[in-house]
Enzyme design. Structure first.
Site, PDB file in Angstrom:
ATOM      1  N   CYS A 130       0.799  -1.228   0.000  1.00 40.61           N
ATOM      2  CA  CYS A 130       0.000   0.000   0.000  1.00 40.61           C
ATOM      3  C   CYS A 130       0.828   1.273   0.000  1.00 40.61           C
ATOM      4  O   CYS A 130       0.312   2.347  -0.323  1.00 40.61           O
ATOM      5  CB  CYS A 130      -0.950   0.017   1.192  1.00 40.61           C
ATOM      6  SG  CYS A 130      -2.156  -1.321   1.174  1.00 40.61           S
ATOM      7  N   HIS A 178      -9.075   3.375  -2.195  1.00 43.76           N
ATOM      8  CA  HIS A 178      -7.642   3.104  -2.012  1.00 43.76           C
ATOM      9  C   HIS A 178      -7.118   2.309  -3.203  1.00 43.76           C
ATOM     10  O   HIS A 178      -7.111   1.075  -3.193  1.00 43.76           O
ATOM     11  CB  HIS A 178      -7.478   2.315  -0.708  1.00 43.76           C
ATOM     12  CG  HIS A 178      -6.097   1.859  -0.388  1.00 43.76           C
ATOM     13  ND1 HIS A 178      -4.949   2.428  -0.907  1.00 43.76           N
ATOM     14  CD2 HIS A 178      -5.664   0.850   0.436  1.00 43.76           C
ATOM     15  CE1 HIS A 178      -3.885   1.802  -0.428  1.00 43.76           C
ATOM     16  NE2 HIS A 178      -4.291   0.844   0.374  1.00 43.76           N
ATOM     17  N   CYS A 229      -0.015   2.535   6.348  1.00 43.37           N
ATOM     18  CA  CYS A 229       0.246   1.188   6.852  1.00 43.37           C
ATOM     19  C   CYS A 229       0.474   0.265   5.661  1.00 43.37           C
ATOM     20  O   CYS A 229       0.097   0.585   4.529  1.00 43.37           O
ATOM     21  CB  CYS A 229      -0.922   0.693   7.702  1.00 43.37           C
ATOM     22  SG  CYS A 229      -2.513   0.608   6.846  1.00 43.37           S
ATOM     23  N   GLY A 266       0.867  -4.031   4.293  1.00 44.68           N
ATOM     24  CA  GLY A 266       0.741  -5.453   4.523  1.00 44.68           C
ATOM     25  C   GLY A 266       2.053  -6.085   4.935  1.00 44.68           C
ATOM     26  O   GLY A 266       3.128  -5.649   4.518  1.00 44.68           O
TER      27      GLY A 266
END
Length: 402
Positions: free
Chosen positions: A91, A358, A388, A390
Site C-alpha cells: 500500500c 484506495h 500502513c 501489509g
C-alpha cells in the site's frame, strides 16, 4: 546535499473497482499514462527531459505487469530516452516511488524524476500476483498470517475502539471528502480520464457515499467475522496476542477503504532542473523513512515509522501542521491519533480512502498531493504523509512548502 523539490502533482479521479465502475474499460496502461501526460502538458516538459519514471503497482501482473512504468512513459510521449521502473511495497508503493525519486535527486544522480503509482483493481484483481506469505507455511505460521481486515479488528480490540467509534470516524471521512469536492479543493489536481475520442469517462471520485450516517452504517454486517471463524484466523489472532481473550469484529465495508481504480504522479526535481525548465517549486521533501513493524497486527506501522522519522529528522509532533494517513481501516487512523494525541482537525482534513477509495499502488502519491494542496489552501507549512503496509511495515514522508 541537493534538495528534492516538488514542482507539481496530479491524479485521476478514483473509479469504483468493479465491473460496473466507470474506469473498468480503461486499461492499466492507459490509467498509468493519464497523470504522466498531464504533468508533461501542464509543465511544458521537453521530450526526454525526465530522467526516470517510478510507479508503484501492487499487482504487477497481466496487463499491469512487465514494467508498466516504462511503457506508460512512452505512451505519454515523454520520450524514448526516458526509462521507467515499477516498484511494490504494497500500500505504500506510491509514496515510496516519490521517496525513491527524491533519493535520486538528493544523491545528485538525476535532475528531474516522476514518482507515482497506478492500480486497476477492477481489471487486475487484488491479490492477483499471489505471494509467499499467505501460501507458504514456513513463513505464514511463524509470522501469524491473517488477512488485513482481521488485523484491523485486532487493533480495534487491543486499543479499545468500538464499532461506534469506527463508524463515527467513517462518517466524518465521507463528510470531509464531500465538502472538499463541493468547495473545489481537488479541482486543480484531478485530471479527467477520457476515451479515445476525447470524451470524459470520469471526472470526479466515484466511490463516495456522503449521505452515510452512523445509523445507516450500523446496519452493515462485520466483514471479517465469518472468515476468521471458518478459516481459523480468530485463533491465530488470539495466539499472536494472548492478552486478548477474543477479537471484536467491528470493521465492514463502510468503515474500511474502498476498492477503486486510479493513478497519480508527482514531478520532483533539483533547483537546477527548475531553472532549466522554468518550473516553480511548491514544496521540498524534508525527510522520509521506512520501518518493519509487527507482522501479525500488521497495520500499526505508521506509528512506528513516524516515531523513527521524527527522531531522524530532529522533529516532533508540534512541528507538523497537517497529517495525512491512509484510511485503510478506521482503526488504523484511530490508533495513530491515540498514539500521538493528534487533533482530529489536523489529520485527513479532506477525507480519505474510506470515502474516496484506495487504489493500492497509487494511493501514497495521491495523498501526498492532497496534503500539499491543503497546505497551500490553508497557508500552512509542513505535513507528514504515512501509510500502513501489509506484512507489517510503515512508510512516512515529511514535506515542507518553499
Amino acid at each position: 546535499m541537493p534538495e528534492a523539490l516538488i514542482y507539481d502533482h496530479v491524479r485521476t479521479p478514483r473509479g469504483r473497482g468493479k465491473s460496473d465502475g466507470a474506469l473498468h474499460e480503461v486499461t492499466a496502461l492507459r490509467l498509468a499514462t493519464v497523470p504522466l501526460e498531464a504533468l508533461k502538458e501542464r509543465n511544458i516538459l521537453p521530450e526526454n527531459s525526465v530522467d526516470d519514471v517510478i510507479l508503484g503497482v501492487v499487482d504487477p501482473v497481466g496487463e499491469a505487469g512487465s514494467d508498466i512504468a516504462r511503457f506508460a512513459a512512452l505512451k505519454a510521449g515523454l520520450g524514448d530516452a526516458v526509462p521507467g521502473v515499477q516498484i511494490n511495497r504494497f500500500c505504500a508503493s506510491g509514496l515510496d516511488a516519490v521517496n525513491f525519486a527524491a533519493a535520486q535527486i538528493m544523491s545528485g544522480q538525476h535532475e528531474l524524476v516522476i514518482g507515482g503509482g497506478a492500480e486497476s483493481m477492477s481489471r487486475v484483481g487484488i491479490g492477483a500476483s499471489g505471494g509467499a506469505w499467505p501460501m507458504d507455511p514456513s513463513i505464514a505460521v511463524p509470522a501469524y498470517f491473517m488477512p488485513q481486515g482481521i488485523a484491523a479488528d485486532l487493533i480495534a480490540t487491543k486499543y479499545g475502539f468500538s464499532r461506534n467509534d469506527l463508524d463515527t470516524y467513517a462518517v466524518q471521512s465521507q463528510q470531509r471528502a464531500a465538502k472538499a469536492w463541493n468547495e473545489g479543493r481537488f479541482n486543480k489536481s484531478v485530471v479527467p480520464v477520457k476515451d479515445v475520442n476525447g470524451l470524459i469517462i470520469l471526472a470526479k471520485d466515484e466511490h463516495m457515499r456522503p449521505t452515510a450516517t452512523v445509523q445507516s452504517l450500523a446496519q452493515l454486517k462485520p466483514s471479517f467475522a465469518e472468515m476468521a471463524q471458518v478459516a481459523g484466523f480468530d485463533a491465530v489472532a488470539v495466539q499472536s496476542h494472548p492478552e486478548i481473550e477474543r477479537v471484536d469484529y467491528v470493521h465492514h465495508a463502510g468503515n474500511s477503504s474502498g476498492i477503486v481504480d486510479g493513478a497519480g504522479a508527482v514531478l520532483l526535481g533539483s533547483r537546477q532542473a527548475g531553472t532549466m525548465y522554468g518550473l516553480k517549486a511548491r514544496a521540498k521533501i524534508r525527510a522520509f523513512a521506512n520501518i518493519g513493524s509487527e507482522p501479525a497486527m500488521m497495520l500499526t506501522g505508521p506509528v512506528d515509522v513516524t516515531a523513527k522519522l521524527f527522531e531522524r529528522a530532529g522533529m516532533r509532533k508540534s512541528d507538523i501542521d497537517l497529517f495525512e494517513l491512509n484510511e485503510a481501516f478506521a482503526s488504523v487512523v484511530l490508533r495513530y491519533i491515540q498514539a500521538f494525541e493528534i487533533d482530529h482537525d489536523t489529520i485527513n482534513v479532506n477525507g480519505g480512502a474510506i470515502a474516496l477509495g484506495h487504489p493500492l499502488g497509487a494511493t501514497g502519491a495521491m495523498i501526498l498531493g492532497t496534503v500539499l494542496d491543503e497546505l497551500e489552501r490553508a497557508n500552512k507549512t509542513t505535513a507528514l504523509v504515512t501509510l500502513c503496509i501489509g506484512g507489517g511495515m510503515g512508510t512516512a514522508t515529511i514535506i515542507e512548502r518553499v
